[in-house]
Design a protein around this motif. Sequence first.
Motif, mmCIF file in Angstrom:
data_model
loop_
_atom_site.group_PDB
_atom_site.id
_atom_site.type_symbol
_atom_site.label_atom_id
_atom_site.label_comp_id
_atom_site.label_asym_id
_atom_site.label_seq_id
_atom_site.Cartn_x
_atom_site.Cartn_y
_atom_site.Cartn_z
ATOM 1 N N VAL A 1 -35.560 21.555 13.853
ATOM 2 C CA VAL A 1 -36.122 20.763 15.116
ATOM 3 C C VAL A 1 -35.899 19.458 14.800
ATOM 4 O O VAL A 1 -36.130 18.771 14.001
ATOM 5 N N TRP A 2 -35.071 18.774 16.022
ATOM 6 C CA TRP A 2 -34.892 17.285 15.839
ATOM 7 C C TRP A 2 -35.761 16.727 16.919
ATOM 8 O O TRP A 2 -35.910 17.028 18.156
ATOM 9 N N THR A 3 -36.419 15.607 16.625
ATOM 10 C CA THR A 3 -37.125 15.021 17.626
ATOM 11 C C THR A 3 -36.605 13.482 17.711
ATOM 12 O O THR A 3 -36.100 12.577 16.926
ATOM 13 N N ASN A 4 -36.137 13.265 19.039
ATOM 14 C CA ASN A 4 -35.373 12.071 19.503
ATOM 15 C C ASN A 4 -36.478 11.198 20.336
ATOM 16 O O ASN A 4 -36.920 11.558 21.510
ATOM 17 N N LEU A 5 -36.653 9.833 19.823
ATOM 18 C CA LEU A 5 -37.313 8.876 20.564
ATOM 19 C C LEU A 5 -36.593 7.562 20.795
ATOM 20 O O LEU A 5 -36.082 7.192 19.987
ATOM 21 N N GLN A 6 -36.826 6.889 21.670
ATOM 22 C CA GLN A 6 -36.207 5.714 22.005
ATOM 23 C C GLN A 6 -36.542 4.753 20.916
ATOM 24 O O GLN A 6 -37.757 4.461 20.675
ATOM 25 N N GLY A 7 -35.371 4.120 20.366
ATOM 26 C CA GLY A 7 -35.633 3.207 19.187
ATOM 27 C C GLY A 7 -36.071 3.534 18.018
ATOM 28 O O GLY A 7 -36.521 2.803 17.247
ATOM 29 N N ALA A 8 -36.260 5.096 18.018
ATOM 30 C CA ALA A 8 -36.601 5.701 16.617
ATOM 31 C C ALA A 8 -35.436 6.034 16.047
ATOM 32 O O ALA A 8 -34.605 6.401 16.239
ATOM 33 N N ARG A 9 -36.017 6.296 14.531
ATOM 34 C CA ARG A 9 -35.031 6.916 13.495
ATOM 35 C C ARG A 9 -34.875 8.454 13.871
ATOM 36 O O ARG A 9 -35.834 9.161 14.362
ATOM 37 N N LEU A 10 -33.626 9.050 13.896
ATOM 38 C CA LEU A 10 -33.405 10.538 13.994
ATOM 39 C C LEU A 10 -34.350 11.204 12.922
ATOM 40 O O LEU A 10 -34.364 11.028 11.848
ATOM 41 N N LEU A 11 -35.167 12.152 13.693
ATOM 42 C CA LEU A 11 -36.274 12.910 12.884
ATOM 43 C C LEU A 11 -35.729 14.238 12.923
ATOM 44 O O LEU A 11 -35.822 14.906 13.740
ATOM 45 N N ALA A 12 -35.156 14.923 11.835
ATOM 46 C CA ALA A 12 -35.018 16.172 11.483
ATOM 47 C C ALA A 12 -35.784 16.912 10.650
ATOM 48 O O ALA A 12 -36.054 16.604 9.467
ATOM 49 N N MET A 13 -36.413 18.181 11.241
ATOM 50 C CA MET A 13 -37.290 18.859 10.218
ATOM 51 C C MET A 13 -36.715 20.153 10.026
ATOM 52 O O MET A 13 -36.297 20.943 10.800
ATOM 53 N N ASP A 14 -36.411 20.690 8.646
ATOM 54 C CA ASP A 14 -35.873 21.861 8.249
ATOM 55 C C ASP A 14 -36.932 22.897 8.357
ATOM 56 O O ASP A 14 -38.032 22.851 7.206
ATOM 57 N N LEU A 15 -37.142 23.615 9.154
ATOM 58 C CA LEU A 15 -38.218 24.608 9.398
ATOM 59 C C LEU A 15 -38.260 25.665 7.950
ATOM 60 O O LEU A 15 -39.425 26.415 7.879
ATOM 61 N N ARG A 16 -37.314 25.948 7.328
ATOM 62 C CA ARG A 16 -37.118 26.615 6.240
ATOM 63 C C ARG A 16 -38.290 26.273 5.079
ATOM 64 O O ARG A 16 -38.841 27.135 4.472
#
Length: 326
Positions: free
Chosen positions: A261-276
């Motif tokens: 799951v990737w969370t994308n917010l303006q001006g924020a660093r790319l946040l990727a969470m490996d659900l495993r």
Amino acid sequence: MVAASDAMDARLKAGELLRSYWACPGDQLEVLEEEEEQIRDFYVDVQAAEPNDVASLVGMTLLAFAKLRAHIVHRYSPPLDWCEDAMWRRVWHPDKTRRPTELKGTDKASSALAEDAVEAARIALEQQPNNNLAAFALARSLEWLGDRSAAVTAYGEALAVDPYDEAARSRLTILKGESIADAPVRPAPGDRLSTWYPHGFYVVELTEPVNNSGDVSGVLALLNDPDSARSLADGYLQDRLGEVGEDEGFAERLEEVTLTVWTNLQGARLLAMDLREALCPTPDGGQIIDWSQVAMADPLIEPLPTGCPVRWRGELLFFGATEILW
């Protein structure tokens, strides 16, 4: 007068039709005309309820861009095998295909469509200057028209929003007269660069390899609601891995899949969470995702309007879940 709820429904329906339109660029142009009219009608309804609605302006930009793309494929391209066609649909990366990168001077019809796409993109960018989908559509259309200087500027604007856009980076490098070999390397997700998307959204990537072909299949979803993201991931896990026990190679199977799951917010660093990494065992021997261990912005700041497409890390994503085969 169109109610706000009806406008959201119209935007969603227009987005679904756009997905279909984009996926079939090789169809006879007359076949696409009916879908085009329906898409326009839906966006007219949205604009009637919400004048200058950015999502519908971006949708109209993509429609103009898709119409240009379909016309060029129809006019210039020989039949393609499914692999090359799939790549074209996903990235539309002309330097990797047999298609021309600029229109012939005698091709008045394609030039007119490119000018329509330029106009639509500029209207969208007036309302939302940091929309990288509109900026990329503008750049590519200008390049088709032969206006390389303006295309360089527009590609740069798209890349400023999303530094992970490989297609924009390569086109910018080529138009500057530089060698692709000397181009800056596309940053990896782990580099955690800031992106400047105009809206907050989630991307759920759920894929697995297809036999030994090297391809992957699964689902790529663009969503604006955390509960929808969680439900999709939970369902995929149970459908694909729910019946695989420890004695049947669950660990090995888990190594092969992508559950992110990737969370994308303006001006924020790319946040990727490996659900495993958030899986936990159930009493019956299964596995579920412990969402308390998954970092997700909830609620989103400036959430993506329902039905609005985005260009994310060089990929065109349509709202909702899209089945993929890469």
